[in-house]
Motif scaffolding. Structure first.
Motif, PDB file in Angstrom:
ATOM      1  N   SER A 118       0.847  -1.195   0.000  1.00  0.00           N
ATOM      2  CA  SER A 118       0.000   0.000   0.000  1.00  0.00           C
ATOM      3  C   SER A 118       0.879   1.240   0.000  1.00  0.00           C
ATOM      4  N   ALA A 145       0.213   5.243   0.884  1.00  0.00           N
ATOM      5  CA  ALA A 145      -0.703   6.289   1.321  1.00  0.00           C
ATOM      6  C   ALA A 145      -0.104   7.659   1.019  1.00  0.00           C
ATOM      7  N   ASP A 187      -7.291   3.706  -4.857  1.00  0.00           N
ATOM      8  CA  ASP A 187      -8.556   4.137  -4.262  1.00  0.00           C
ATOM      9  C   ASP A 187      -8.391   5.619  -3.960  1.00  0.00           C
ATOM     10  N   LYS A 238      -9.362   7.167  -0.668  1.00  0.00           N
ATOM     11  CA  LYS A 238      -8.441   6.917   0.451  1.00  0.00           C
ATOM     12  C   LYS A 238      -7.042   7.434   0.169  1.00  0.00           C
ATOM     13  N   ASN A 239      -6.854   8.091  -0.990  1.00  0.00           N
ATOM     14  CA  ASN A 239      -5.526   8.588  -1.376  1.00  0.00           C
ATOM     15  C   ASN A 239      -4.470   7.494  -1.305  1.00  0.00           C
ATOM     16  N   THR A 240      -4.797   6.321  -1.793  1.00  0.00           N
ATOM     17  CA  THR A 240      -3.933   5.159  -1.646  1.00  0.00           C
ATOM     18  C   THR A 240      -3.805   4.420  -2.968  1.00  0.00           C
TER      19      THR A 240
END
Length: 123
Positions: A21, A23, A73, A76-78
Motif C-alpha cells: 500500500s 498512502a 482508491d 483513500k488517497n492510496t
C-alpha cells in the motif's frame, strides 16, 4: 509537496502473495499519476507498474505482467500493488512514486517518492 508512505512489505515464500500500500498526504492525489518501482541489492532501480489518475489505464514491466496488479482508491488517497506468484528475483525494496506531469512515458519523470518497503522472497 506530496508525501508517500509505503507499507505491506515483508518476508514471503516463493509462490506466495503480498499487497503493498502507498498512502499519500495530498488530498488531490487523484490528480497524480502513480507508479511502483523496485531496487534489488547491487542493482539499479527499475520500473514495476504505473496507473493513471482514474485507474483506468495501467502499465507494467514485462517481468511482472500477469503476476502483479496496480490499483488505486482515490477516496483513500492510496495506491496498491498486489503481487502474486512471487519469485526470489522479486526481492527488493519497493518504492511508490507520483507525478503530475505527462503520462507518457509511464515509467519516467516521477516527482515524489516514498521511503520504500522491503520485500524478501525466499525459495
Amino acid at each position: 509537496q506530496v508525501q508517500l508512505v509505503e507499507s505491506g512489505g515483508g518476508p514471503v515464500q516463493a509462490g506466495g502473495s503480498l499487497r503493498l500500500s502507498c498512502a499519500a498526504s495530498e488530498r488531490t492525489f487523484s490528480r497524480y499519476f502513480a507508479g511502483w518501482f523496485r531496487q534489488a541489492p547491487g542493482k539499479e532501480r527499475e520500473f514495476v507498474a504505473a496507473i493513471s489518475w482514474s485507474g483506468g489505464t495501467t502499465y507494467y514491466a514485462d517481468s511482472v505482467k500477469g503476476r502483479f496488479t496496480i490499483s488505486r482508491d482515490n477516496a483513500k488517497n492510496t495506491v496498491y500493488l498486489k503481487m502474486n506468484s512471487l519469485k526470489p528475483e522479486d526481492t527488493a525494496v519497493y518504492y511508490c512514486a507520483a507525478k503530475s506531469g505527462r503520462w507518457d512515458p509511464p515509467m519516467k519523470a516521477y516527482d515524489y517518492w516514498g521511503q520504500g518497503t522491503q520485500v524478501t522472497v525466499s525459495s
